[in-house]
Design a protein around this motif. Structure first.
Motif, PDB file in Angstrom:
ATOM      1  N   VAL A  99     -21.170  35.391 -21.567  1.00 53.68           N
ATOM      2  CA  VAL A  99     -22.616  35.255 -21.353  1.00 53.68           C
ATOM      3  C   VAL A  99     -23.120  36.283 -20.352  1.00 53.68           C
ATOM      4  O   VAL A  99     -23.984  37.110 -20.669  1.00 53.68           O
ATOM      5  N   ASN A 100     -22.600  36.245 -19.124  1.00 60.35           N
ATOM      6  CA  ASN A 100     -23.104  37.150 -18.093  1.00 60.35           C
ATOM      7  C   ASN A 100     -21.993  37.449 -17.086  1.00 60.35           C
ATOM      8  O   ASN A 100     -21.529  36.553 -16.376  1.00 60.35           O
ATOM      9  N   ARG A 101     -21.582  38.714 -17.028  1.00 56.47           N
ATOM     10  CA  ARG A 101     -20.511  39.120 -16.117  1.00 56.47           C
ATOM     11  C   ARG A 101     -20.926  39.051 -14.653  1.00 56.47           C
ATOM     12  O   ARG A 101     -20.073  39.058 -13.768  1.00 56.47           O
ATOM     13  N   LYS A 102     -22.232  38.949 -14.396  1.00 56.36           N
ATOM     14  CA  LYS A 102     -22.707  38.927 -13.017  1.00 56.36           C
ATOM     15  C   LYS A 102     -22.271  37.661 -12.281  1.00 56.36           C
ATOM     16  O   LYS A 102     -22.283  37.627 -11.052  1.00 56.36           O
ATOM     17  N   PHE A 103     -21.911  36.629 -13.040  1.00 60.49           N
ATOM     18  CA  PHE A 103     -21.466  35.392 -12.404  1.00 60.49           C
ATOM     19  C   PHE A 103     -20.015  35.474 -11.919  1.00 60.49           C
ATOM     20  O   PHE A 103     -19.525  34.539 -11.287  1.00 60.49           O
ATOM     21  N   ALA A 104     -19.314  36.552 -12.226  1.00 61.35           N
ATOM     22  CA  ALA A 104     -17.896  36.659 -11.883  1.00 61.35           C
ATOM     23  C   ALA A 104     -17.677  36.607 -10.367  1.00 61.35           C
ATOM     24  O   ALA A 104     -16.747  35.946  -9.891  1.00 61.35           O
ATOM     25  N   GLY A 105     -18.514  37.303  -9.604  1.00 61.01           N
ATOM     26  CA  GLY A 105     -18.354  37.318  -8.148  1.00 61.01           C
ATOM     27  C   GLY A 105     -18.554  35.944  -7.535  1.00 61.01           C
ATOM     28  O   GLY A 105     -17.761  35.512  -6.691  1.00 61.01           O
ATOM     29  N   ALA A 106     -19.623  35.257  -7.960  1.00 60.99           N
ATOM     30  CA  ALA A 106     -19.882  33.913  -7.442  1.00 60.99           C
ATOM     31  C   ALA A 106     -18.778  32.956  -7.843  1.00 60.99           C
ATOM     32  O   ALA A 106     -18.351  32.100  -7.055  1.00 60.99           O
ATOM     33  N   MET A 107     -18.289  33.112  -9.067  1.00 70.14           N
ATOM     34  CA  MET A 107     -17.203  32.264  -9.558  1.00 70.14           C
ATOM     35  C   MET A 107     -15.944  32.459  -8.718  1.00 70.14           C
ATOM     36  O   MET A 107     -15.291  31.490  -8.299  1.00 70.14           O
ATOM     37  N   GLN A 108     -15.603  33.694  -8.432  1.00 68.94           N
ATOM     38  CA  GLN A 108     -14.415  33.978  -7.638  1.00 68.94           C
ATOM     39  C   GLN A 108     -14.561  33.437  -6.220  1.00 68.94           C
ATOM     40  O   GLN A 108     -13.623  32.866  -5.661  1.00 68.94           O
ATOM     41  N   PHE A 109     -15.745  33.593  -5.642  1.00 70.64           N
ATOM     42  CA  PHE A 109     -15.986  33.097  -4.279  1.00 70.64           C
ATOM     43  C   PHE A 109     -15.814  31.582  -4.214  1.00 70.64           C
ATOM     44  O   PHE A 109     -15.148  31.049  -3.308  1.00 70.64           O
ATOM     45  N   LEU A 110     -16.390  30.864  -5.163  1.00 72.78           N
ATOM     46  CA  LEU A 110     -16.299  29.408  -5.166  1.00 72.78           C
ATOM     47  C   LEU A 110     -14.868  28.924  -5.363  1.00 72.78           C
ATOM     48  O   LEU A 110     -14.440  27.952  -4.734  1.00 72.78           O
ATOM     49  N   CYS A 111     -14.130  29.619  -6.220  1.00 75.86           N
ATOM     50  CA  CYS A 111     -12.757  29.201  -6.501  1.00 75.86           C
ATOM     51  C   CYS A 111     -11.802  29.540  -5.364  1.00 75.86           C
ATOM     52  O   CYS A 111     -10.713  28.952  -5.277  1.00 75.86           O
ATOM     53  N   MET A 112     -12.178  30.470  -4.493  1.00 75.51           N
ATOM     54  CA  MET A 112     -11.309  30.829  -3.372  1.00 75.51           C
ATOM     55  C   MET A 112     -11.549  29.947  -2.143  1.00 75.51           C
ATOM     56  O   MET A 112     -10.739  29.963  -1.210  1.00 75.51           O
ATOM     57  N   ILE A 113     -12.637  29.193  -2.131  1.00 77.29           N
ATOM     58  CA  ILE A 113     -12.944  28.351  -0.972  1.00 77.29           C
ATOM     59  C   ILE A 113     -11.810  27.382  -0.641  1.00 77.29           C
ATOM     60  O   ILE A 113     -11.484  27.200   0.540  1.00 77.29           O
ATOM     61  N   PRO A 114     -11.190  26.707  -1.641  1.00 82.11           N
ATOM     62  CA  PRO A 114     -10.110  25.766  -1.291  1.00 82.11           C
ATOM     63  C   PRO A 114      -8.949  26.380  -0.532  1.00 82.11           C
ATOM     64  O   PRO A 114      -8.196  25.641   0.117  1.00 82.11           O
ATOM     65  N   TYR A 115      -8.776  27.704  -0.575  1.00 83.94           N
ATOM     66  CA  TYR A 115      -7.736  28.336   0.227  1.00 83.94           C
ATOM     67  C   TYR A 115      -7.938  28.051   1.719  1.00 83.94           C
ATOM     68  O   TYR A 115      -6.969  27.939   2.478  1.00 83.94           O
ATOM     69  N   ALA A 116      -9.199  27.961   2.122  1.00 81.44           N
ATOM     70  CA  ALA A 116      -9.509  27.762   3.538  1.00 81.44           C
ATOM     71  C   ALA A 116      -9.543  26.291   3.935  1.00 81.44           C
ATOM     72  O   ALA A 116      -9.690  25.976   5.116  1.00 81.44           O
ATOM     73  N   LEU A 117      -9.431  25.383   2.956  1.00 83.97           N
ATOM     74  CA  LEU A 117      -9.494  23.955   3.246  1.00 83.97           C
ATOM     75  C   LEU A 117      -8.084  23.395   3.398  1.00 83.97           C
ATOM     76  O   LEU A 117      -7.344  23.307   2.421  1.00 83.97           O
ATOM     77  N   GLN A 118      -7.728  23.023   4.614  1.00 84.75           N
ATOM     78  CA  GLN A 118      -6.444  22.376   4.833  1.00 84.75           C
ATOM     79  C   GLN A 118      -6.487  20.947   4.291  1.00 84.75           C
ATOM     80  O   GLN A 118      -7.550  20.361   4.107  1.00 84.75           O
ATOM     81  N   GLY A 119      -5.302  20.399   4.016  1.00 82.93           N
ATOM     82  CA  GLY A 119      -5.240  19.077   3.412  1.00 82.93           C
ATOM     83  C   GLY A 119      -5.952  18.002   4.211  1.00 82.93           C
ATOM     84  O   GLY A 119      -6.642  17.144   3.656  1.00 82.93           O
TER      85      GLY A 119
END
Length: 272
Positions: A99-119
């Motif tokens: 649909v739109n490649r412009k969403f790739a950056g936002a998608m990557q940012f959102l999916c990387m957030i859990p890296y910073a969340l400790q259990g």
């Protein structure tokens, strides 16, 4: 001819060196497991060699229904949480790819957030947000499924994204459209079968993470939905030999699941 022979000899030496290196790494990785397995078969190990050979730990463990229940709960957590995450990622990646490649950056940012969340942070945040709401999300088991889906999100996203990039999914969809196929149909029937192997590898990594987690299961569900790590923690003070036997069984179960996933991956590659 002599140069060719020298190159071939060099290749053989390199191959032999590689095999030796892999053997050393394998031995290094297996030493803790072998030591734990030996310890689980003896009453005590206070000298150079263990003493008092016994199968009591395994007999006690395999006759404990709570142990089997914890194994089953952990497998359910793995399957449900990983499936939820895979479905969500695949749906989101359809938007990015087709649909739109412009969403790739936002998608990557959102999916990387859990890296910073400790259990601990993740579990406390989920409990404080949903406890007492009176909805289905206030159920501790549903909280746990959601928490694990968030925990494995970055790993599954990276695997699926790499798989999509390796086959140039956008070009495949465009080629399918030129042949009269719709975008969504092309994504489902052309793209997804080609990245099935990547999905399985991502699932394998996610499965090992969930099997090794203690914090989320203990903080969110505790004894209400006891997974294998919570069961292990509860028995560590009871008997060191019994806890060693539990670790060995966990390793074997994870190895079996890994073997099944790799078998499916091999079958997928053969079909491709």
């Amino acid at each position: 001819m002599s140069k060719v022979a020298a190159v071939q000899a060099g290749g053989k030496k390199t191959s032999l060196a590689g095999k030796i290196f892999l053997a050393v790494v394998a031995i290094y990785l297996l030493v803790p497991f072998v030591t734990t397995f030996i310890y689980s078969l003896f009453v005590e190990w206070t000298d150079i060699l263990p003493s008092g050979f016994t199968l009591r730990n395994y007999i006690e463990l395999f006759s404990n229904m709570t142990f089997w229940s914890s194994i089953g709960r952990t497998l359910v957590l793995c399957i449900v949480s990983v499936l939820i995450t895979i479905v969500l990622i695949l749906m989101a990646m359809y938007v990015v790819v087709a649909v739109n490649r412009k969403f790739a950056g936002a998608m990557q940012f959102l999916c990387m957030i859990p890296y910073a969340l400790q259990g601990v942070i993740l579990s406390i945040g989920i409990i404080s947000l949903y406890t007492g709401t009176g909805t289905i999300l206030s159920n501790r088991m549903f909280m746990l499924f959601g928490a694990y889906a968030i925990l494995v999100l970055p790993y599954i996203y990276q695997g699926i994204r790499n798989a999509l990039n390796s086959i140039d999914a956008e070009m495949l969809i465009q080629a399918a459209e030129m042949l009269g196929c719709g975008r969504f149909r092309a994504y489902v029937q052309v793209v997804l079968p080609n990245i099935f192997s990547g999905i399985l590898v991502s699932s394998l990594l996610a499965e090992s993470i969930i099997f090794g987690d203690f914090v989320l299961a203990n903080n969110i569900a505790g004894t209400n939905y006891q997974n294998i790590q919570v069961f292990l923690q509860a028995n560590m003070d009871v008997s060191s030999g019994l806890s060693s036997a539990i670790v060995v069984v966990i390793f074997v179960v994870v190895a079996l699941v890994t073997g099944i996933v790799l078998k499916l991956q091999g079958a997928s590659q053969k079909r491709a």
